[in-house]
Design an enzyme around this catalytic site. Structure first.
Site, PDB file in Angstrom:
ATOM      1  N   ASP A 170     -21.141 -45.049  29.121  1.00  0.00           N
ATOM      2  CA  ASP A 170     -20.193 -44.330  28.273  1.00  0.00           C
ATOM      3  C   ASP A 170     -19.076 -45.231  27.791  1.00  0.00           C
ATOM      4  OD1 ASP A 170     -21.484 -42.021  28.497  1.00  0.00           O
ATOM      5  OD2 ASP A 170     -19.983 -40.981  29.678  1.00  0.00           O
TER       6      ASP A 170
ATOM      7  N   GLU B 255     -31.867 -22.020   0.370  1.00  0.00           N
ATOM      8  CA  GLU B 255     -30.409 -22.088   0.189  1.00  0.00           C
ATOM      9  C   GLU B 255     -29.645 -21.743   1.466  1.00  0.00           C
ATOM     10  OE1 GLU B 255     -29.206 -23.348  -2.711  1.00  0.00           O
ATOM     11  OE2 GLU B 255     -31.342 -23.572  -3.142  1.00  0.00           O
TER      12      GLU B 255
ATOM     13  N   ARG C  66     -32.354 -39.493  24.875  1.00  0.00           N
ATOM     14  CA  ARG C  66     -32.040 -40.813  25.438  1.00  0.00           C
ATOM     15  C   ARG C  66     -30.945 -40.761  26.507  1.00  0.00           C
ATOM     16  NH1 ARG C  66     -27.748 -43.004  23.294  1.00  0.00           N
ATOM     17  NH2 ARG C  66     -28.262 -45.153  23.764  1.00  0.00           N
TER      18      ARG C  66
ATOM     19  N   PRO D 268     -25.178 -27.253   7.361  1.00  0.00           N
ATOM     20  CA  PRO D 268     -24.063 -28.130   6.976  1.00  0.00           C
ATOM     21  C   PRO D 268     -22.698 -27.496   7.259  1.00  0.00           C
ATOM     22  CG  PRO D 268     -25.574 -27.753   5.116  1.00  0.00           C
ATOM     23  CD  PRO D 268     -25.973 -26.818   6.215  1.00  0.00           C
TER      24      PRO D 268
HETATM   25  C1  4GT Z   1     -27.681 -30.539   5.906  1.00  0.00           C
HETATM   26  C2  4GT Z   1     -27.597 -30.311   7.259  1.00  0.00           C
HETATM   27  C3  4GT Z   1     -28.359 -29.272   7.803  1.00  0.00           C
HETATM   28  C4  4GT Z   1     -29.177 -28.776   5.671  1.00  0.00           C
HETATM   29  C5  4GT Z   1     -26.688 -31.142   8.103  1.00  0.00           C
HETATM   30  C6  4GT Z   1     -30.132 -24.457   5.297  1.00  0.00           C
HETATM   31  C7  4GT Z   1     -31.017 -24.727   4.116  1.00  0.00           C
HETATM   32  C8  4GT Z   1     -29.558 -25.763   5.717  1.00  0.00           C
HETATM   33  C9  4GT Z   1     -31.243 -26.192   4.049  1.00  0.00           C
HETATM   34  C10 4GT Z   1     -30.554 -26.793   5.231  1.00  0.00           C
HETATM   35  N1  4GT Z   1     -28.455 -29.770   5.132  1.00  0.00           N
HETATM   36  N2  4GT Z   1     -29.151 -28.521   6.995  1.00  0.00           N
HETATM   37  N3  4GT Z   1     -28.353 -28.981   9.118  1.00  0.00           N
HETATM   38  N4  4GT Z   1     -25.843 -31.963   7.480  1.00  0.00           N
HETATM   39  N5  4GT Z   1     -29.918 -28.010   4.856  1.00  0.00           N
HETATM   40  O1  4GT Z   1     -26.734 -31.065   9.313  1.00  0.00           O
END
Ligand code: 4GT
Length: 236
Positions: free
Chosen positions: A170, A117, A155, A90
């Site tokens: 595009d 985590e 795709r 994330p």
């Molecule tokens: C959200 C995304 C992602 C997670 C995202 C590491 C532990 C990350 C759990 C994982 N959450 N990964 N790539 N929004 N969680 O892309």
């Protein structure tokens, strides 16, 4: 042919999705090859551990560096060119259509999925992977994001589904929202298909679709329209 390696502790979640629809066709046509690796195969202790408790305390577990290093180094060894290595987190750069187009031009991607985590920071420091997020929300793992990336990129691959004329594509559906679409019947529960679509006038249809597409984008996603450069005709 695009080669995609995936590192995950849940290798079994990939095959079902990759075996349906356009992804299955792309694999059959050898436009893409996906190779899924179980991170536990790169663990070195007898319990096949891949996670451990966080230094400093706190809830949850952290991905250990050693199995991830071993997996990435093993998969990267002797492949030319080296894979573009991407960790799904994330905290990464937001994945969008332009990054998808960029990845579709690569020969080899290596996608690393986290769980728990997150990753021990030395994975970032040592392997210097790109980091990519599919949106501002938290998931239990990087597997769905990896599938999202594979899906979006596949795709766009040449020969997968008539995307050789990509320039046209595009400017049409990828930098703004799609226009409304209809199929038979011409009237359904009192709701009629717009006359222009039944008119057979291809120029008028194209004009209507463009207008609808721009209107919808302006109403729902003014942020994308702002980013976009369009022709004088589009502006009108
Ligand atoms: C959200 C995304 C992602 C997670 C995202 C590491 C532990 C990350 C759990 C994982 N959450 N990964 N790539 N929004 N969680 O892309």
């Amino acid at each position: 042919m695009l080669r995609v390696d995936v590192v995950t502790i849940f290798p079994d979640v990939f095959e079902p999705y990759l075996s349906e629809g356009m992804l299955a066709i792309a694999r059959r046509k050898k436009a893409i090859e996906v190779c899924v690796h179980d991170l536990r195969d790169y663990s070195t202790d007898k319990h096949k551990s891949v996670d451990d408790r966080p230094y400093g305390g706190g809830p949850g577990m952290v991905m250990m560096p050693d199995p991830v290093f071993r997996a990435v180094e093993d998969i990267s060894a002797g492949t030319e060119p080296p894979p573009r290595t991407i960790m799904l987190t994330p905290q990464g750069r937001l994945f969008d259509q332009s990054l998808s187009r960029e990845l579709a031009r690569e020969q080899h991607l290596l996608l690393v999925c986290g769980r728990y985590e997150g990753f021990d920071e030395r994975i970032r420091a040592g392997l210097k992977p790109e980091e990519l997020s599919i949106g501002d929300y938290v998931l239990t793992g990087g597997e769905l994001p990896a599938l999202v990336v594979i899906d979006a990129v596949t795709r766009l691959l040449p020969g997968v589904l008539g995307h050789e004329d990509s320039a046209q594509f595009d400017s049409f559906t990828e930098n703004r929202l799609d226009c409304p679409q209809y199929t038979r019947p011409a009237e359904f529960r009192g709701m009629r298909v717009p006359d222009v679509l039944l008119s057979g006038d291809h120029g008028a249809v194209a004009q209507w679709r463009l207008e609808q597409s721009i209107r919808r984008t302006r109403e729902r996603r003014p942020d994308i329209l702002a980013k976009q450069t369009c022709s004088a005709n589009d502006k009108e």
